[in-house]
Design an enzyme around this catalytic site. Structure first.
Site, PDB file in Angstrom:
ATOM      1  N   THR A 181       0.811  -1.217   0.000  1.00 18.90           N
ATOM      2  CA  THR A 181       0.000   0.000   0.000  1.00 18.90           C
ATOM      3  C   THR A 181       0.872   1.309   0.000  1.00 18.90           C
ATOM      4  O   THR A 181       1.878   1.321   0.659  1.00 18.90           O
ATOM      5  CB  THR A 181      -0.830  -0.050   1.258  1.00 18.90           C
ATOM      6  OG1 THR A 181      -1.491  -1.316   1.283  1.00 18.90           O
ATOM      7  CG2 THR A 181      -1.762   1.089   1.378  1.00 18.90           C
ATOM      8  N   GLY A 193       0.416  -1.019   5.184  1.00 16.80           N
ATOM      9  CA  GLY A 193       0.991  -2.281   5.611  1.00 16.80           C
ATOM     10  C   GLY A 193       0.015  -3.385   5.950  1.00 16.80           C
ATOM     11  O   GLY A 193      -0.042  -3.838   7.100  1.00 16.80           O
ATOM     12  N   GLY A 194      -0.795  -3.854   4.975  1.00 18.41           N
ATOM     13  CA  GLY A 194      -1.632  -5.028   5.161  1.00 18.41           C
ATOM     14  C   GLY A 194      -2.483  -4.965   6.413  1.00 18.41           C
ATOM     15  O   GLY A 194      -3.123  -3.950   6.707  1.00 18.41           O
TER      16      GLY A 194
END
Length: 532
Positions: free
Chosen positions: A349, A432-433
């Site tokens: 991202t 970050g996920g």
């Protein structure tokens, strides 16, 4: 917001104070946004120019084949945009029969990309500058080249090692068979041509023109079923926001299919605890935050999906105050627990934020998901495609079960804080996920409960709940706190400072003040805030 900057943590950055600001994860992209502001554009123009530039200068996190979401304060009203794409119409559970999980890479992980549609939609609705002008910095960086920054160079090499054999990847991103080194000039004429095409056609080429035909033809060549019709049927949705109160502010998130609701659940749970009695980096506060996040994740993984498919358990059920109070009662202050999903009904991202002198504030996020995403790059275009299809489940009957024309569960989420008086407080995001909703929780508490300014909050050590009792923490949280968390039963994984490890995300924040704005950028990446 009162400006309180504490030199508590390793970074010695100062926040940026200005009437017009842009904060994102790469300096050249931040400057692209600033150029729009100086040219008479507004925060929407700045955010979009930065986002477009990021597809060139930070291809390790996003690309032309990304998805996107946004929350925008236009000076009077808050707007939420869901520009994530849907699965190809031909996808079905039967297509993936026999697999244990959805494919993580390659064409079978690719859903329709939505970022380009977000750029056009936001520009049309809020922008002041011509759509084509927003592409000028990105096209310049692509055609003349840019020096690859150190953190991105390391991530690029790691991505190349994993994805080098995916269709089209090496041609686009491994010149001479290897990733560019830090400081090396990288020229990408193919993406310059694609960006020019998108700019001149207002994005139409990507969904119903030359680029769409190239994407669909390459899919067919590789046995995939993404078609020109799938691309042409894509549409963005203005979905508003969902929110959760905490103290004198409300945290706003985009409704599912994203994970933002889990930050709201966790924040609502913490409202029913005594977290305000503790210091921000104390073991007591961290324990409560971690446990609340684990409870939120348990429900998210069980119930959250494309909003159109959340029929049995709804957003309202998950955010019910009585339900959140009952979940908070499960937290034991003395020990860590492995929580399961609750029963909310009786019978889940790159980031840029910009703000301008007129009062407009933009929280925008776009992503290829896992680094370069699927690894698939359409030849001659440098269109790197996301792997959002991996967000589906194959569990029969689950609301997030894979199906044609359906949006998968997504991790990318923009955040926005509003005051109880109806005025904007802060636009922010943490990349970050699965770290993103956890980062939203941590940034909200640090800035609103404990009064830290955006840069201090970005510098502070972070934690991430993993699975079961496992929790990753940054080493800078301190040995005494780590030992105390272990004593409560948390299975702690300590990670030393490492800017190439994206596990703890990258935060960018802009807070409103009486004098303008105060912005922070994350030292874990090449984060940069600029303003005037």
């Amino acid at each position: 917001m009162k400006l309180r900057h504490d030199a508590l943590y390793a970074s010695r950055r100062s926040p940026v104070l200005a009437r017009n600001v842009v904060s994102t994860s790469q300096p050249l992209a931040a400057q692209a946004g600033l150029r729009m502001l100086l040219a008479g554009g507004n925060a929407a123009d700045a955010a979009l120019a930065s986002a477009i530039a990021l597809t060139v200068v930070e291809p390790t996190g996003n690309g032309l084949g990304s998805d996107a979401y946004a929350i925008i304060w236009d000076g009077k009203e808050l707007h939420g945009l869901n520009a994530s794409g849907r699965a190809p119409a031909a996808w079905s559970p039967e297509r993936f029969a026999g697999a244990d999980a959805m494919p993580q890479r390659g064409w079978e992980s690719v859903t329709v990309p939505g970022a380009v549609s977000a750029w056009r939609e936001i520009s049309d609705k809020f922008g002041k500058l011509p759509f084509e002008k927003l592409f000028e910095p990105a096209i310049e960086y692509a055609s003349r080249g840019f020096a690859v920054s150190p953190i991105i160079a390391t991530l690029w090499e790691k991505g190349g090692n994993v994805l080098g054999k995916q269709p089209g990847f090496a041609e686009a991103f491994l010149p001479g068979g290897k990733a560019p080194k830090a400081g090396e000039l990288f020229i990408n004429r193919a993406i310059a041509e694609s960006l020019t095409d998108i700019a001149e056609t207002g994005g139409e080429s990507f969904y119903r023109g030359r680029l769409a035909a190239k994407i669909a033809a390459f899919a067919k060549e590789n046995g995939a079923v993404l078609t020109e019709e799938d691309l042409g049927n894509h549409k963005t949705d203005w979905v508003g926001t969902i929110s959760q109160s905490f103290g004198k502010v409300k945290l706003h998130e985009i409704p599912p299919n994203g994970q933002g609701i889990s930050a709201l659940i966790a924040l609502g749970i913490l409202r029913h605890t005594n977290i305000a009695d503790y210091a921000p980096d104390s073991v007591e506060a961290l324990h409560l935050e971690i446990e609340a996040m684990k409870l939120a994740f348990a429900d998210m993984h069980e119930y959250v999906a494309d909003l159109d498919h959340m029929r049995d358990v709804t957003v309202e059920h998950l955010l019910s105050d009585d339900y959140l109070k009952s979940r908070a009662a499960l937290i034991d202050a003395s020990k860590a627990q492995d929580f399961k999903a609750g029963a909310p009904k009786h019978g889940g991202t790159v980031y840029v934020t910009a703000a301008d002198e007129s009062g407009m504030m933009v929280s925008f996020i776009q992503s290829n998901y896992m680094g370069f995403g699927s690894g698939v790059v359409v030849p001659g275009t440098s269109i790197s495609l996301q792997n959002r299809g991996f967000g589906f489940t194959l569990k029969d009957g689950h609301p997030n079960q894979v199906a044609g024309g359906k949006r998968p569960f997504q991790t990318i989420i923009p955040g926005f804080l509003m005051g109880e008086d109806g005025n904007p407080v802060m636009s922010f995001g943490v990349m970050g996920g699965p770290m993103q909703s956890q980062g939203h929780l941590q940034m909200t508490l640090r800035t609103q409960l404990w009064g830290q300014d955006p840069q201090t909050a970005a510098d502070a050590p972070r934690w991430q709940a993993l699975s079961g009792l496992e929790v990753a923490v940054e080493a800078s949280v301190g040995a005494d706190v780590i030992d105390a968390l272990k004593a409560k039963g948390h299975a702690i994984k300590v990670e030393a400072p490492d800017s190439t490890n994206f596990g703890f995300g990258g935060a960018q924040l802009i807070a409103k003040t009486d004098a303008g704005y105060v912005a922070g950028s994350d030292p874990r990446k090449d984060g940069c805030a600029v303003g005037y």
